[in-house]
Motif scaffolding. Sequence first.
Motif, short mmCIF file in Angstrom:
data_model
loop_
_atom_site.label_atom_id
_atom_site.label_comp_id
_atom_site.label_asym_id
_atom_site.label_seq_id
_atom_site.Cartn_x
_atom_site.Cartn_y
_atom_site.Cartn_z
N SER A 338 46.93 47.40 30.87
CA SER A 338 47.23 47.70 32.27
C SER A 338 46.54 46.70 33.18
N LEU A 339 47.21 46.34 34.28
CA LEU A 339 46.64 45.42 35.27
C LEU A 339 46.57 46.13 36.61
N ASN A 367 43.59 34.70 29.32
CA ASN A 367 42.44 34.89 28.42
C ASN A 367 42.11 36.38 28.28
N ALA A 368 42.15 37.11 29.41
CA ALA A 368 41.86 38.54 29.35
C ALA A 368 42.85 39.25 28.44
N GLY A 376 43.64 48.47 26.48
CA GLY A 376 42.54 48.13 27.38
C GLY A 376 43.01 47.95 28.81
N ARG A 377 42.06 47.58 29.68
CA ARG A 377 42.35 47.43 31.10
C ARG A 377 41.92 46.06 31.60
N ASP A 398 37.75 42.61 32.51
CA ASP A 398 38.51 43.22 31.43
C ASP A 398 37.60 44.06 30.57
N THR A 399 38.20 44.86 29.70
CA THR A 399 37.44 45.68 28.74
C THR A 399 37.55 45.07 27.35
N GLY A 400 37.57 43.73 27.28
CA GLY A 400 37.80 43.04 26.01
C GLY A 400 36.59 42.96 25.12
#
Length: 473
Positions: A338-339, A367-368, A376-377, A398-400
Amino acid sequence: MGLLELTAQLSSPETRPAAAVALAAAFGADSLLIFVRDREIDAFLSAPGFAPALPNGKRWRAFLAECAAQGRHEGTLPLHSADDLLPAVGFANGRDVVFVLLGERSATANTEWFRTLLPLFAAVVRGEQTATVLNTQAQLARESAGRSAVMAQTLDRTRRQLEDALTAARETRAELEHVNAQLQDHSQHVELANLRLENQAEELEAQALELELQASELLASNSALEEARAVAETADRAKSDFLATMSHELRTPLNAIGGHVQLMELGVHGPLTAEQRQSLARIDRSQRHLLGLINEVLNLARIEAGRVEYVLSDVALSDALADLRPMIEPQLAARSLSLEIRNAGDLPVVRADRDKLQQIFLNLLSNAAKFTDAGGRVWIDAVAHPALPDRVLVRVSDTGIGIPVPKLGSIFEPFTQVDSSHTRPEQGTGLGLAISRDLARGMGGDLGVESELGKGSTFTLTLARATERHTAG
């Protein structure tokens, strides 16, 4: 032989003349000629395999220019002599390529399908020309490497000579100290010592002169080393220029590869099986990927060579991100990410180059997407700079997977990647972040990062806030 097969034979210099004759007959004409625009001199030249020169070139140039302008043009043109005029009809698809049918039997067959293939033929011809240029440049590069090796040997020999001279000087000084100690120990032999001192004084004068000569040689060597350093810097600049030129030139044959794939998909070389179409799709994806990597190298080379121009204007962040969203959403959707653009209606206006600003956001969001697990977000927000009121901080979070602390200091260096193994899930040149930071600094801003391994990353873009005077205009 079918028309498509004859057209395919135009892509080979060996079969091109015979194929042109056969196609001319098929189109109801005596001769078929193809001309490709040379972009450096902005003039049409006959394609390889056709007549190298024609009489009354001025009349031909006017005819070809009219074809490129209108897409189709008819008239009479000389071929073998200025007085021998033949009916001619020309067709163009764009400004870069024209084909002309000559003869009493003016074109009666349908040529529209052939006109749509003209850009592909132009790409093939330019690919042949680029291959010739690349071969010449490769030979020049090999010769330059040979000269560099000779220079390196000379510098190494000079360095060894300098080291030997310094060693001899140290040994001489040690011997003099030893002689002085002996003179002090044998003070009772004054007269003999005086004589020895006089002799040693003469030796010292000679050694001093020798040391002066050695000092002069050292100065000359230092000057030579300085010149060598200047040569190395020039070579480094030449490397950047060469890289920019080569990256640019490599795009032409890659585009030619794409053109050949399209020809094969059109069935120019015969019907394709499902497996062959899958192979062509893989070739097309690889060609596009490689073209993207080369474009990144070209962008970095242009930045390093100082060839990037910045056109600063007032840019509304909300508008820039709205235009960018359709480009990145397919990649995010493919990974179920989600963005969120927080407070989109209240995002500030900044001073920036709009295209380069969007390129930075596209690199950061890409990259995100690559390094954030499914579900993830990713979010974007903007805040005022805590110490500089004329600055804005735009954050892409991000939640990467995050970045290890030892890697944070090097991720903005060219060709550097967090995971350099060949088994990492995402491949690339490692240039995206380096280019993004250089673009940010070129606009008077900067790009930094904060990250925690396993919890995500935040890239912060610092930009100048648009002043009231700018926004009022």
